[in-house]
Design a protein around this motif. Sequence first.
Motif, PDB file in Angstrom:
ATOM      1  N   VAL A  98      -3.256   4.491  -8.619  1.00 42.54           N
ATOM      2  CA  VAL A  98      -1.875   4.903  -8.352  1.00 42.54           C
ATOM      3  C   VAL A  98      -1.570   4.779  -6.861  1.00 42.54           C
ATOM      4  O   VAL A  98      -0.475   4.351  -6.472  1.00 42.54           O
ATOM      5  CB  VAL A  98      -1.628   6.346  -8.845  1.00 42.54           C
ATOM      6  CG1 VAL A  98      -0.244   6.831  -8.439  1.00 42.54           C
ATOM      7  CG2 VAL A  98      -1.792   6.430 -10.356  1.00 42.54           C
ATOM      8  N   THR A  99      -2.524   5.146  -6.023  1.00 39.40           N
ATOM      9  CA  THR A  99      -2.338   5.026  -4.567  1.00 39.40           C
ATOM     10  C   THR A  99      -2.173   3.568  -4.156  1.00 39.40           C
ATOM     11  O   THR A  99      -1.288   3.238  -3.353  1.00 39.40           O
ATOM     12  CB  THR A  99      -3.539   5.634  -3.825  1.00 39.40           C
ATOM     13  OG1 THR A  99      -3.691   7.002  -4.204  1.00 39.40           O
ATOM     14  CG2 THR A  99      -3.341   5.545  -2.317  1.00 39.40           C
ATOM     15  N   TYR A 102       1.224   2.369  -5.174  1.00 34.79           N
ATOM     16  CA  TYR A 102       2.274   2.889  -4.293  1.00 34.79           C
ATOM     17  C   TYR A 102       2.389   2.043  -3.025  1.00 34.79           C
ATOM     18  O   TYR A 102       3.487   1.596  -2.669  1.00 34.79           O
ATOM     19  CB  TYR A 102       1.987   4.346  -3.928  1.00 34.79           C
ATOM     20  CG  TYR A 102       2.913   4.892  -2.867  1.00 34.79           C
ATOM     21  CD1 TYR A 102       4.158   5.422  -3.208  1.00 34.79           C
ATOM     22  CD2 TYR A 102       2.567   4.848  -1.520  1.00 34.79           C
ATOM     23  CE1 TYR A 102       5.023   5.911  -2.236  1.00 34.79           C
ATOM     24  CE2 TYR A 102       3.422   5.325  -0.541  1.00 34.79           C
ATOM     25  CZ  TYR A 102       4.654   5.854  -0.909  1.00 34.79           C
ATOM     26  OH  TYR A 102       5.512   6.316   0.058  1.00 34.79           O
ATOM     27  N   PHE A 106       5.297  -0.509  -1.787  1.00 34.93           N
ATOM     28  CA  PHE A 106       5.935  -0.152  -0.522  1.00 34.93           C
ATOM     29  C   PHE A 106       5.950  -1.330   0.455  1.00 34.93           C
ATOM     30  O   PHE A 106       7.007  -1.701   0.984  1.00 34.93           O
ATOM     31  CB  PHE A 106       5.209   1.040   0.098  1.00 34.93           C
ATOM     32  CG  PHE A 106       5.652   1.366   1.504  1.00 34.93           C
ATOM     33  CD1 PHE A 106       6.918   1.861   1.748  1.00 34.93           C
ATOM     34  CD2 PHE A 106       4.802   1.157   2.573  1.00 34.93           C
ATOM     35  CE1 PHE A 106       7.334   2.150   3.047  1.00 34.93           C
ATOM     36  CE2 PHE A 106       5.199   1.437   3.863  1.00 34.93           C
ATOM     37  CZ  PHE A 106       6.470   1.934   4.100  1.00 34.93           C
ATOM     38  N   SER A 156       9.050   3.004  -3.602  1.00 35.05           N
ATOM     39  CA  SER A 156       7.691   3.009  -4.135  1.00 35.05           C
ATOM     40  C   SER A 156       7.328   4.367  -4.731  1.00 35.05           C
ATOM     41  O   SER A 156       6.588   4.442  -5.724  1.00 35.05           O
ATOM     42  CB  SER A 156       6.691   2.640  -3.036  1.00 35.05           C
ATOM     43  OG  SER A 156       6.864   3.452  -1.897  1.00 35.05           O
ATOM     44  N   LEU A 157       7.863   5.444  -4.160  1.00 33.04           N
ATOM     45  CA  LEU A 157       7.611   6.779  -4.708  1.00 33.04           C
ATOM     46  C   LEU A 157       8.209   6.913  -6.099  1.00 33.04           C
ATOM     47  O   LEU A 157       7.610   7.529  -6.997  1.00 33.04           O
ATOM     48  CB  LEU A 157       8.183   7.845  -3.768  1.00 33.04           C
ATOM     49  CG  LEU A 157       7.950   9.299  -4.173  1.00 33.04           C
ATOM     50  CD1 LEU A 157       6.452   9.605  -4.216  1.00 33.04           C
ATOM     51  CD2 LEU A 157       8.655  10.243  -3.197  1.00 33.04           C
ATOM     52  N   HIS A 159       8.615   4.544  -8.400  1.00 36.00           N
ATOM     53  CA  HIS A 159       7.776   3.855  -9.382  1.00 36.00           C
ATOM     54  C   HIS A 159       6.459   4.598  -9.612  1.00 36.00           C
ATOM     55  O   HIS A 159       5.967   4.669 -10.751  1.00 36.00           O
ATOM     56  CB  HIS A 159       7.490   2.431  -8.916  1.00 36.00           C
ATOM     57  CG  HIS A 159       8.655   1.502  -9.057  1.00 36.00           C
ATOM     58  ND1 HIS A 159       9.223   1.201 -10.280  1.00 36.00           N
ATOM     59  CD2 HIS A 159       9.368   0.812  -8.140  1.00 36.00           C
ATOM     60  CE1 HIS A 159      10.226   0.358 -10.112  1.00 36.00           C
ATOM     61  NE2 HIS A 159      10.343   0.105  -8.821  1.00 36.00           N
ATOM     62  N   SER A 160       5.888   5.158  -8.551  1.00 35.14           N
ATOM     63  CA  SER A 160       4.632   5.885  -8.706  1.00 35.14           C
ATOM     64  C   SER A 160       4.811   7.127  -9.566  1.00 35.14           C
ATOM     65  O   SER A 160       3.974   7.427 -10.437  1.00 35.14           O
ATOM     66  CB  SER A 160       4.081   6.273  -7.330  1.00 35.14           C
ATOM     67  OG  SER A 160       3.831   5.126  -6.548  1.00 35.14           O
ATOM     68  N   LEU A 181       1.947  -3.110 -11.136  1.00 31.31           N
ATOM     69  CA  LEU A 181       2.768  -2.146 -11.854  1.00 31.31           C
ATOM     70  C   LEU A 181       2.946  -2.500 -13.326  1.00 31.31           C
ATOM     71  O   LEU A 181       2.709  -1.667 -14.215  1.00 31.31           O
ATOM     72  CB  LEU A 181       4.135  -2.020 -11.165  1.00 31.31           C
ATOM     73  CG  LEU A 181       5.148  -1.077 -11.827  1.00 31.31           C
ATOM     74  CD1 LEU A 181       4.622   0.352 -11.860  1.00 31.31           C
ATOM     75  CD2 LEU A 181       6.489  -1.133 -11.092  1.00 31.31           C
TER      76      LEU A 181
END
Length: 316
Positions: A98-99, A102, A106, A156-157, A159-160, A181
């Motif tokens: 996940v990181t 992100y 981004f 990006s936040l 979508h995460s 993704l």
Amino acid sequence: MELENNTQISKFLLLEFSEESELQPLIFAIFLSMYLITLFGNLLIILLVSSDSHLHTPMYFFLSNLSFVDVCFTSTTIPKMLWNIQTHRKVITYEACVTQMYFYIFFAGLDDVLLAVMAYDRYMAICQPLQYMVIMSPQLCGLLVLLSWIMNIMYSLLHSLMVLRLSFCSDLEIHHFFCELNQVIQLSCSDTFLNNIVIYFSTALFGGGPFAGIIYSYFKIVSSINGISSAQGKYKAFSTCASHLSVVSLFYCTVLGVYLSPAVTHSSHTSATASVMYTVVMPMLNPFIYSLRNKDIKKSLKRFYLGMPGIKLSVT
């Protein structure tokens, strides 16, 4: 109950390009070479722009920011892939996946927006040359970069967070060399309709918006160049934006080729291979595109070389 399912997810498997062990050293060598070239080229651009007062202009300020983003963009995926090849492991934890997703989204979005900002800079330089330095002040340039960062942090936040709400089934194999993704969403056993809607609308807004800005800027630039009477004047005006236009063409052609090609859409292996173009090759080529035909960069590189200890004495 859905949150409880999410917490049970501990890892994904990145299947990358090939499972044939004899090809792994070759893949490792190729990607390590491209990554080191990317780091060297982009960090050199940043060093030249920051150290040479002749390059303290809006165009090179945006270029140094683009180089920094390209370094970060490539570093979100390639080091992990190289580590997996070297250790013969394919595992990436849920949190790390996940990181990575992100930061990948981004920096990819930031790359896109910065290209649009650079197109606006070229528009002002060619269409409004007398007011260029007044309008493109250091404050405005800094504000444009800051807004680009804030906008893509939120993008990006979004979508995460949309991925975090999903639960996943037992099949956790990602047929890619990073946590892409769409690949991750396809592994979910939850309803992904809302995720797909968010992807379509956000891509249209955050991807189509900068692209429309670039098209408009170059439409005005071409109109302005056509108004120049001398051929030498037209060539000089066009040469100032030729490098940027090349990078824009390379960026959008590779991205659109990856996500719109029917062969790529139906093949995860083809998608992973095609993604190399904009995740690795494009950041590697950008410094060369901006420096090979750029007299300012060449002069700055020469001044930097002659200013190194021991070099100046040997030349003189």
